[in-house]
Design an enzyme around this catalytic site. Structure first.
Site, PDB file in Angstrom:
ATOM      1  N   ASP A  13       0.770  -1.235   0.000  1.00  0.00           N
ATOM      2  CA  ASP A  13       0.000   0.000   0.000  1.00  0.00           C
ATOM      3  C   ASP A  13       0.813   1.304   0.000  1.00  0.00           C
ATOM      4  OD1 ASP A  13      -2.422   1.304  -0.062  1.00  0.00           O
ATOM      5  OD2 ASP A  13      -2.517   1.526   2.102  1.00  0.00           O
ATOM      6  N   CYS A  57     -18.429  -4.807 -15.324  1.00  0.00           N
ATOM      7  CA  CYS A  57     -19.504  -4.085 -14.620  1.00  0.00           C
ATOM      8  C   CYS A  57     -20.821  -4.140 -15.400  1.00  0.00           C
ATOM      9  CB  CYS A  57     -19.144  -2.613 -14.430  1.00  0.00           C
ATOM     10  SG  CYS A  57     -17.846  -2.318 -13.219  1.00  0.00           S
ATOM     11  N   CYS A  87     -19.081   2.599  -1.825  1.00  0.00           N
ATOM     12  CA  CYS A  87     -18.970   2.174  -3.228  1.00  0.00           C
ATOM     13  C   CYS A  87     -18.378   0.764  -3.347  1.00  0.00           C
ATOM     14  CB  CYS A  87     -18.168   3.184  -4.055  1.00  0.00           C
ATOM     15  SG  CYS A  87     -16.492   3.446  -3.476  1.00  0.00           S
ATOM     16  N   CYS A 122     -14.107  12.770  -1.549  1.00  0.00           N
ATOM     17  CA  CYS A 122     -14.329  11.390  -1.087  1.00  0.00           C
ATOM     18  C   CYS A 122     -14.231  11.302   0.440  1.00  0.00           C
ATOM     19  CB  CYS A 122     -13.292  10.485  -1.747  1.00  0.00           C
ATOM     20  SG  CYS A 122     -13.300   8.816  -1.112  1.00  0.00           S
ATOM     21  N   CYS A 182     -22.392   1.732  -7.638  1.00  0.00           N
ATOM     22  CA  CYS A 182     -21.395   2.452  -6.830  1.00  0.00           C
ATOM     23  C   CYS A 182     -21.467   3.954  -7.101  1.00  0.00           C
ATOM     24  CB  CYS A 182     -19.999   1.909  -7.104  1.00  0.00           C
ATOM     25  SG  CYS A 182     -19.571   1.881  -8.852  1.00  0.00           S
ATOM     26  N   CYS A 198     -21.454  -3.270  -4.347  1.00  0.00           N
ATOM     27  CA  CYS A 198     -21.046  -3.936  -5.588  1.00  0.00           C
ATOM     28  C   CYS A 198     -21.497  -5.392  -5.613  1.00  0.00           C
ATOM     29  CB  CYS A 198     -19.520  -3.858  -5.723  1.00  0.00           C
ATOM     30  SG  CYS A 198     -18.917  -4.674  -7.201  1.00  0.00           S
ATOM     31  N   CYS A 253     -24.297  -1.937 -14.785  1.00  0.00           N
ATOM     32  CA  CYS A 253     -24.414  -1.559 -13.363  1.00  0.00           C
ATOM     33  C   CYS A 253     -23.779  -0.181 -13.108  1.00  0.00           C
ATOM     34  CB  CYS A 253     -23.716  -2.614 -12.509  1.00  0.00           C
ATOM     35  SG  CYS A 253     -23.691  -2.230 -10.747  1.00  0.00           S
ATOM     36  N   CYS A 281     -14.752   5.037   4.211  1.00  0.00           N
ATOM     37  CA  CYS A 281     -16.081   4.848   3.617  1.00  0.00           C
ATOM     38  C   CYS A 281     -16.045   3.583   2.773  1.00  0.00           C
ATOM     39  CB  CYS A 281     -16.409   6.060   2.746  1.00  0.00           C
ATOM     40  SG  CYS A 281     -17.906   5.890   1.760  1.00  0.00           S
TER      41      CYS A 281
HETATM   42  S1  SF4 Z   1     -21.103  -1.561  -8.185  1.00  0.00           S
HETATM   43 FE1  SF4 Z   1     -19.457  -2.952  -8.826  1.00  0.00          FE
HETATM   44  S2  SF4 Z   1     -20.235  -3.924 -10.710  1.00  0.00           S
HETATM   45 FE2  SF4 Z   1     -21.525  -2.139 -10.299  1.00  0.00          FE
HETATM   46  S3  SF4 Z   1     -20.586  -0.515 -11.515  1.00  0.00           S
HETATM   47 FE3  SF4 Z   1     -19.731  -0.372  -9.458  1.00  0.00          FE
HETATM   48  S4  SF4 Z   1     -17.848  -1.542  -9.555  1.00  0.00           S
HETATM   49 FE4  SF4 Z   1     -19.069  -2.149 -11.336  1.00  0.00          FE
HETATM   50  S1  SF4 Z   2     -18.693   5.962  -1.969  1.00  0.00           S
HETATM   51 FE1  SF4 Z   2     -16.554   5.627  -2.602  1.00  0.00          FE
HETATM   52  S2  SF4 Z   2     -15.972   7.467  -3.732  1.00  0.00           S
HETATM   53 FE2  SF4 Z   2     -17.856   7.936  -2.595  1.00  0.00          FE
HETATM   54  S3  SF4 Z   2     -17.163   8.847  -0.681  1.00  0.00           S
HETATM   55 FE3  SF4 Z   2     -17.376   6.648  -0.295  1.00  0.00          FE
HETATM   56  S4  SF4 Z   2     -15.323   5.776  -0.722  1.00  0.00           S
HETATM   57 FE4  SF4 Z   2     -15.379   7.832  -1.631  1.00  0.00          FE
END
Ligand code: SF4
Ligand code: SF4
Length: 378
Positions: A127, A190, A246, A216, A196, A250, A193, A243
Site C-alpha cells: 500500500d 460491470c 462504493c 471522497c 457504486c 457492488c 451496473c 467509507c
Molecule cells: S457496483 Fe461494482 S459492478 Fe456495479 S458498476 Fe460499481 S464496480 Fe461495477
Molecule cells: S462511496 Fe466511494 S468514492 Fe464515494 S465517498 Fe465513499 S469511498 Fe469515496
C-alpha cells in the site's frame, strides 16, 4: 507451465496470500494517472505526484525489474457487531501494513530459494510504496478495475489488501481478466451496473472509474489533516473513518467469504464504541484503544474532528453537552467541527458569544496559524 513459477505460487499461497498473480514489469500506460493528477483530484496527497513516474515504471524503483508479483489478502470480515459509528472495514484490524510485511519478507525468501541467490534483490510493498497496485493487479489478472475505481476480484469482490513484490526474475505472466484489455480498462465486468456511482454520498465520481479525492469521505476523514469542507459534512453521515459505500453495494461481493488470515488480527470490537465514548477520548484513551491499528494515524485531533461531524449528523441532542465542551477544545481543528455539530443539532444558543458565526474568522485564522506552525506534522 513453468514448474518454478508454480512452486513459487504454491509457497506464496501457503504464506496466507489469497491471490497470487504475476505480471511483466513493462511500464504501465500512465494516461489516467496523469490526467487525475493534472486535475488536482489527489487533494493534499502530494506524494502521488512525486512518485508518479515510479508507479508506472518499476525499473525506476528496482533497476532491471522484470516482473511484478501481485498478492491479494482477503479482508472481508463477515458479519460485524452493531455499533455507534461506521468504520471502513479494512481499518478494523491491527495495522495491515505491519501484519502483512512479515509474510512479504518470507515471500522474498521463497523467491530466493527457488530462483537462487541472484533473486535475493527484490522490493516489496503493501500500500505505501511507489507502486500503482490496482493497475498492476489488473494486468496480472488478479481482478479488474470497477467503475468504483477499486480492484475487484471475481472470487473476493472488493475486499482485498494488495501487496506487491518487484523482482528481476522473469516469471510467467498471468493473463488479465480479458485478454485484450489494457491495464487501465475501467468496468470490464460491470456491464450496465452503476450502483457504486449512484450510491456515493458526496458525489465523488466525476466519471466512472475516477474518484475526486477532495470529495471522497475516505480521503476527507483519513488523509485530509485539515478542516472538512462544510458542504461535504452532511454526506459523511455516520462514517467516522473511511467509507465502504462504493465497495459494499457492488454485486461482485456475492462470493466473498470471511478472510481467515485477517480474522487473526481483527479488532471488530471497535465498532461497538459509542459516539459518546468517541467524543470523550483523551490522548491516553486514544492511544490505548487504537494501539497497533491504522486508525491511530489520524491522531486524536483527526478522530475527534470526524466524531464531531458524525455527532452533528446523528440528530442525537443528548450529545450536545459533550459537543459544547469540545467547542472549547485546545485544538482549533476540533473546535471548528464541534461548533458546527452543536449548531446542526439546533443547540447554537448553548455556545458563547464568541461563536455567533460558526465559521468565526478569528478561529479559522487561529487554525491556519496552528497548521502553519506544525507544518511538518500536518
Ligand atoms: S457496483 Fe461494482 S459492478 Fe456495479 S458498476 Fe460499481 S464496480 Fe461495477
Ligand atoms: S462511496 Fe466511494 S468514492 Fe464515494 S465517498 Fe465513499 S469511498 Fe469515496
Amino acid at each position: 507451465m513453468d514448474p518454478r513459477g508454480e512452486e513459487l505460487r504454491r509457497r506464496l499461497a501457503a504464506l496466507g496470500f489469497d491471490d497470487v498473480c504475476f505480471a511483466a514489469a513493462a511500464a504501465l500506460d500512465g494516461e489516467g494517472l496523469q490526467a487525475w493528477l493534472k486535475a488536482g483530484m489527489q487533494g493534499e496527497m502530494h506524494w502521488m505526484e512525486r512518485t508518479a513516474a515510479k508507479r508506472l515504471q518499476p525499473d525506476l524503483v528496482l533497476a532491471g525489474a522484470r516482473s511484478v508479483i501481485m498478492l491479494g489478502v482477503n479482508y472481508w470480515p463477515g458479519k460485524l457487531p452493531a455499533g455507534g459509528a461506521t468504520w471502513a472495514r479494512y481499518a478494523l484490524h491491527e495495522d495491515y501494513h505491519d501484519t502483512i510485511k512479515p509474510a512479504l519478507a518470507a515471500a522474498g525468501r521463497a523467491l530466493e530459494e527457488i530462483y537462487g541467490a541472484g533473486a535475493g534483490d527484490y522490493r516489496y510493498y503493501v500500500d505505501t510504496g511507489p507502486v500503482l497496485e490496482r493497475s498492476w493487479a489488473a494486468r496480472a489478472g488478479l481482478g479488474f478495475v470497477g467503475k468504483n475505481a477499486m480492484l475487484i476480484s471475481r472470487r473476493h469482490g472488493n475486499w482485498l489488501f494488495l501487496a506487491s513484490i518487484l523482482t528481476r526474475v522473469e516469471l510467467p505472466p498471468d493473463e488479465p481478466v480479458r485478454k485484450k484489455s489494457s491495464d487501465a480498462t475501467i468496468g470490464l465486468l460491470c456491464g450496465k451496473c452503476t450502483r457504486c456511482l449512484d450510491a456515493c454520498p458526496t458525489n465523488a465520481f466525476p466519471r466512472p472509474g475516477v474518484v475526486d479525492a477532495r470529495r471522497c469521505v475516505s480521503y476527507l476523514t483519513i488523509e485530509n489533516k485539515g478542516v472538512i469542507p462544510r458542504e461535504l459534512r452532511p454526506g459523511i453521515g455516520t462514517r467516522i473513518y473511511g467509507c465502504d459505500v462504493c465497495l459494499e453495494v457492488c454485486p461482485w461481493n456475492r462470493f466473498a467469504q470471511a478472510g481467515r488470515r485477517m480474522l487473526l488480527t481483527a479488532r471488530h470490537e471497535l465498532v461497538r464504541l459509542t459516539l459518546a465514548e468517541l467524543l470523550a477520548l483523551t490522548p491516553e484513551r486514544f492511544a490505548e484503544v487504537f494501539r497497533r491499528t491504522a486508525i491511530k494515524r489520524v491522531k486524536l485531533a483527526g478522530l475527534l474532528r470526524n466524531a464531531c461531524v458524525v455527532a452533528g449528523n446523528s440528530g442525537d441532542r443528548a450529545l450536545l453537552p459533550q459537543l459544547v465542551q469540545l467547542a472549547g477544545h485546545d485544538l482549533p481543528l476540533v473546535r471548528i467541527h464541534a461548533v458546527w455539530a452543536v449548531r446542526r443539532l439546533g443547540g447554537g444558543e448553548l455556545l458563547g458569544a464568541a461563536w455567533a458565526a460558526e465559521s468565526d474568522p478569528a478561529v479559522l485564522e487561529e487554525y491556519r496559524a496552528e497548521v502553519e506552525s506544525t507544518k511538518l506534522e500536518t
